[in-house]
Motif scaffolding. Structure first.
Motif, PDB file in Angstrom:
ATOM      1  N   MET A  21      43.453  53.539  44.507  1.00  0.00           N
ATOM      2  CA  MET A  21      42.781  52.816  43.438  1.00  0.00           C
ATOM      3  C   MET A  21      41.324  53.254  43.383  1.00  0.00           C
ATOM      4  SD  MET A  21      42.405  48.670  42.989  1.00  0.00           S
ATOM      5  CE  MET A  21      44.134  48.419  43.342  1.00  0.00           C
ATOM      6  N   CYS A  71      35.683  50.158  42.138  1.00  0.00           N
ATOM      7  CA  CYS A  71      35.320  49.357  40.972  1.00  0.00           C
ATOM      8  C   CYS A  71      33.878  49.624  40.560  1.00  0.00           C
ATOM      9  CB  CYS A  71      35.492  47.869  41.282  1.00  0.00           C
ATOM     10  SG  CYS A  71      37.204  47.380  41.402  1.00  0.00           S
ATOM     11  N   ASN A  86      37.549  43.683  36.958  1.00  0.00           N
ATOM     12  CA  ASN A  86      37.181  44.650  37.991  1.00  0.00           C
ATOM     13  C   ASN A  86      37.171  44.015  39.378  1.00  0.00           C
ATOM     14  OD1 ASN A  86      36.914  46.794  36.236  1.00  0.00           O
ATOM     15  ND2 ASN A  86      34.709  46.558  35.977  1.00  0.00           N
ATOM     16  N   LYS A  99      40.651  43.248  40.501  1.00  0.00           N
ATOM     17  CA  LYS A  99      41.280  44.486  40.962  1.00  0.00           C
ATOM     18  C   LYS A  99      40.837  44.794  42.389  1.00  0.00           C
ATOM     19  CE  LYS A  99      39.891  48.457  39.258  1.00  0.00           C
ATOM     20  NZ  LYS A  99      39.731  49.687  38.424  1.00  0.00           N
ATOM     21  N   LEU A 117      46.138  41.940  40.935  1.00  0.00           N
ATOM     22  CA  LEU A 117      46.296  42.895  39.846  1.00  0.00           C
ATOM     23  C   LEU A 117      46.868  42.273  38.578  1.00  0.00           C
ATOM     24  CD1 LEU A 117      47.567  45.999  41.837  1.00  0.00           C
ATOM     25  CD2 LEU A 117      45.234  45.341  41.276  1.00  0.00           C
ATOM     26  N   ALA A 156      44.097  40.541  36.958  1.00  0.00           N
ATOM     27  CA  ALA A 156      43.149  41.554  36.483  1.00  0.00           C
ATOM     28  C   ALA A 156      43.626  42.145  35.160  1.00  0.00           C
ATOM     29  CB  ALA A 156      42.980  42.655  37.525  1.00  0.00           C
ATOM     30  N   TYR A 180      41.624  42.243  31.605  1.00  0.00           N
ATOM     31  CA  TYR A 180      41.344  43.446  30.808  1.00  0.00           C
ATOM     32  C   TYR A 180      41.860  43.262  29.377  1.00  0.00           C
ATOM     33  CZ  TYR A 180      40.006  46.169  34.949  1.00  0.00           C
ATOM     34  OH  TYR A 180      39.372  46.643  36.074  1.00  0.00           O
ATOM     35  N   SER A 197      41.174  51.168  32.844  1.00  0.00           N
ATOM     36  CA  SER A 197      41.406  50.263  33.972  1.00  0.00           C
ATOM     37  C   SER A 197      42.701  49.488  33.805  1.00  0.00           C
ATOM     38  CB  SER A 197      40.223  49.298  34.120  1.00  0.00           C
ATOM     39  OG  SER A 197      39.046  49.997  34.453  1.00  0.00           O
ATOM     40  N   VAL A 201      45.730  49.498  36.661  1.00  0.00           N
ATOM     41  CA  VAL A 201      46.357  48.365  37.344  1.00  0.00           C
ATOM     42  C   VAL A 201      47.810  48.205  36.908  1.00  0.00           C
ATOM     43  CG1 VAL A 201      44.189  47.153  37.742  1.00  0.00           C
ATOM     44  CG2 VAL A 201      45.482  46.652  35.685  1.00  0.00           C
TER      45      VAL A 201
END
Length: 688
Positions: free
Chosen positions: A1, A4, A94, A97, A102, A105, A109, A125, A129
């Motif tokens: 990953m 961030c 962020n 994440k 997730l 998250a 988003y 992003s 995820v």
């Protein structure tokens, strides 16, 4: 990953009395003066507890200084107070994440993107995820949105490449990978992506230059060296084999993950290094702090044991050809069987047969590893059996979450998973002798004959074309090897060519791979003084026809360090003797296991010199070979290898023994299942 990144900006009302303090704190934050910025934001919140921007910026500071959980709390409060701020939603996503939250998250988003559809980094992003969550359609859509906004955006292009490769859509991935390489020719990830896409499309020779460049750009990049080695092997291009193998082994000993375990099994003869490779794969690709799920309570003695088999291969695939009858024979009075599929549905007869044989057939392609693990817990599965290991489309992340009290590694991958989350590996005295226990993270369970289950319903086509129609000589001796070409090594090929030189009129019948491999093998034969036309290549054919054409060969010659596995049992089922050399790893001992179980130990050798001598003896003493063939044909159905009901009894007793230890609160231990003619076999604990 990816690490961030928290975009920082401020858009408060010019009449906000705290604006000067906010500006000063923001300047400190951008300079990395975290403590001063944090103190300033807290001072503002002391006077104005509902100040959304102060909460937003404080949340970022906390995220940047290792206090992500507290930072997420402030960002949640910020968006609750000002739900129209896309930047705040993005930064909340962020930090979530960063925390591994997730699913939440992804939702954040999406809120940011609903407010600002042109938010490029949020699209990337969201793709990232969603890919980790294995929500591939959403991930692909997100990355494609990003590409539509910025066609030259490298991360977006590479995101499309990765997701499409995950989805098995390599032909589409290829186009994005080519764009990425054209845009950034010196980007290692782009070159690797293009190389992998080409490999998946069986264009291994085309892939090699891009994999080499990726390796040159990042010499220690994860798994690239192994992928390059495998591409060479698929092409039977042995020019750099020794150097590549030496480099792989050296890097592994230094703790560098340079080759995926399945690729490693094809070229490495060190069981110790195979365990190291498995451990590195798990360490590098799985979260080390992955929480285990709540354990299932001990099954009441009166309840049936619930066994879940998980695989991507419940379709027309070698694993299903082996295991289909097992599902039909499981004792329904004692076991409930689930088949959990995360692979393609070809709507073929094998898939339908398996679905009809089990109690539940569950398709989980669109579920994350976490969700699949939770499903197994809800179903109160007692034993989860991984039929994939590290092979193509595997999902070890499901098992690393401990979705059942007992987790078993079986059949799909010939080696250890290198993780304490796997309790047992099912083997036998040949493939997994207890003196090899140090090479397995799992405890070894030895079935009495062979670990490999077989399906007695495999059909052999009644009509077999003549040798002439197969391109074979009518009278010459036919050595055969229907292994994938990548298993052929120069050391084994040397032996084969010496055999062709000494057995007049003989040919070597191989499975047709790619055109480059066939050309290279013929060239290698010529270099050893053998006419290239003495290598005959058999095109791929439906299984029944493939089994039938075995009858036109005289002797199957096995490979090392990676034996014929299903290919050996296919040959034996079709009546063709198989000559093998016992190797040092699971992958190199399978044919010996099968030959032991079918009652032909004289076809097992322990050195390449003995292998060559025995092959020559059998090729020049037709009565001896005919005797072996007659033994195989007359006794096949009575041997342990093809006694699937007896095998099923032994495997079920192994499951019961594992579960009995669990019920008693005992740790997993090495187990031996004693041979039985049909009644419940005896079980003994074994001290390796």
């Amino acid at each position: 990953m990816r690490t961030c990144h928290f975009p920082i900006s401020m858009h408060n009302s010019p009449t906000d009395p705290h604006l000067p303090a906010l500006r000063e704190a923001l300047a400190q934050q951008k300079l990395g003066l975290w403590a001063a910025a944090k103190a300033a934001y807290l001072e503002i919140l002391a006077h104005c507890p509902d100040h959304a921007m102060a909460m937003h910026l404080l949340g970022i500071v906390l995220g940047q200084t290792g206090h992500a959980s507290a930072g997420a709390d402030y960002l949640r409060k910020s968006v609750a107070l000002n739900s129209k701020d896309p930047l705040a939603w993005n930064n909340l996503a962020n930090i979530l994440k960063q925390l591994g939250e997730l699913a939440e998250a992804a939702q954040a988003y999406e809120r940011a993107l609903a407010l600002q559809p042109g938010y490029l980094s949020a699209w990337c992003s969201l793709g990232e995820v969603s890919r980790i969550l294995r929500q591939y359609p959403r991930a692909l859509a997100a990355y494609q949105h990003a590409v539509a906004l910025a066609p030259q955006h490298l991360d977006a292009l590479l995101g499309c490449v990765c997701v499409l490769l995950d989805m098995g859509r390599s032909s589409q991935a290829l186009g994005f990978a080519q764009q990425a390489v054209q845009l950034a020719p010196d980007n290692a990830v782009a070159n690797r992506g293009l190389g992998v896409a080409l490999c998946n499309l069986k264009r291994h020779a085309d892939a090699i230059p891009f994999l080499r460049k990726a390796l040159h750009l990042e010499p220690h990049a994860n798994a690239v060296l192994g992928t390059l080695m495998h591409a060479h092997m698929m092409c039977c291009d042995w020019r750099d084999r020794a150097q590549l193998l030496a480099l792989i082994e050296s890097e592994l000993r230094q703790g560098k993950w340079v080759a995926e375990p399945f690729l490693l099994a094809g070229c490495c003869s060190s069981a110790e290094l195979l365990r190291i490779g498995a451990e590195l794969q798990t360490r590098e690709t799985m979260a080390v702090d992955m929480p285990a799920l709540a354990q299932v309570a001990c099954t009441p003695e009166a309840r049936k044991l619930r066994i879940a088999y998980l695989s991507a291969d419940f379709h027309t695939h070698a694993t299903s050809y082996l295991i289909a009858e097992l599902f039909e024979l499981h004792d329904r009075d004692r076991f409930e069987v689930l088949a959990v599929s995360f692979g393609p549905d070809d709507d073929g007869p094998l898939r339908k047969r398996i679905a009809a044989a089990v109690g539940q057939f569950v398709r989980v392609n669109d579920l994350s590893d976490q969700k699949v693990a939770e499903l197994l817990v809800r179903e109160q599965v007692d034993i989860a059996v991984d039929l994939k290991g590290f092979t193509q489309d595997s999902r070890p992340g499901i098992f690393l979450r401990r979705p059942a009290p007992i987790v078993v590694n079986y059949l799909g991958f010939p080696g250890t998973m290198g993780s304490a989350c796997f309790d047992y590996i099912i083997g036998d005295p040949v493939v997994t002798p207890f003196e090899h226990a140090a090479f397995y993270s799992e405890k070894i369970v030895q079935l009495p004959h062979s670990y490999q289950v077989n399906d007695r319903k495999r059909e052999i086509a009644p009509a077999t074309p003549s040798r002439q129609l197969h391109g074979l000589p009518e009278d010459g001796f036919v050595f055969a090897c229907f292994n994938n070409n990548y298993k052929i090594t120069p050391e084994v090929f040397d032996v084969w060519m010496r055999l062709l030189a000494r057995v007049e009129g003989s040919v070597l019948w191989l499975l047709a791979g790619n055109e480059v491999a066939m050309a290279n093998l013929r060239q290698e034969a010529e270099a050893r003084g053998i006419a290239g036309l003495r290598l005959v290549f058999a095109p791929r054919a439906p299984l029944a026809e493939h089994l039938a054409r075995h009858q036109r060969a005289d002797l199957f010659l096995d490979t090392l360090p990676y034996n014929a596995h299903t290919t050996t049992s296919d040959a034996l089922w079709a009546g063709l003797p198989v000559l093998t050399c016992l190797g040092t790893t699971f992958a190199g001992r399978v044919a010996a296991s099968l030959l032991t179980a079918v009652g032909l130990p004289e076809l097992i050798t322990t050195s390449m010199a003995a292998y060559e001598a025995q092959a020559l003896h059998l090729a020049t003493h037709p009565a001896v070979l005919q005797g072996l063939r007659r033994t195989l044909q007359t006794q096949r159905d009575n041997t342990a290898l093809f006694d699937t009901p007896r095998f099923t009894v032994h495997l079920e007793q192994a499951y019961v023994a594992m579960h009995e230890r669990y019920r008693k609160g005992l740790a997993p231990a090495a187990l031996t299942i004693a041979a039985s003619a049909g009644a419940a076999p005896a079980v003994a604990e074994s001290m390796p």
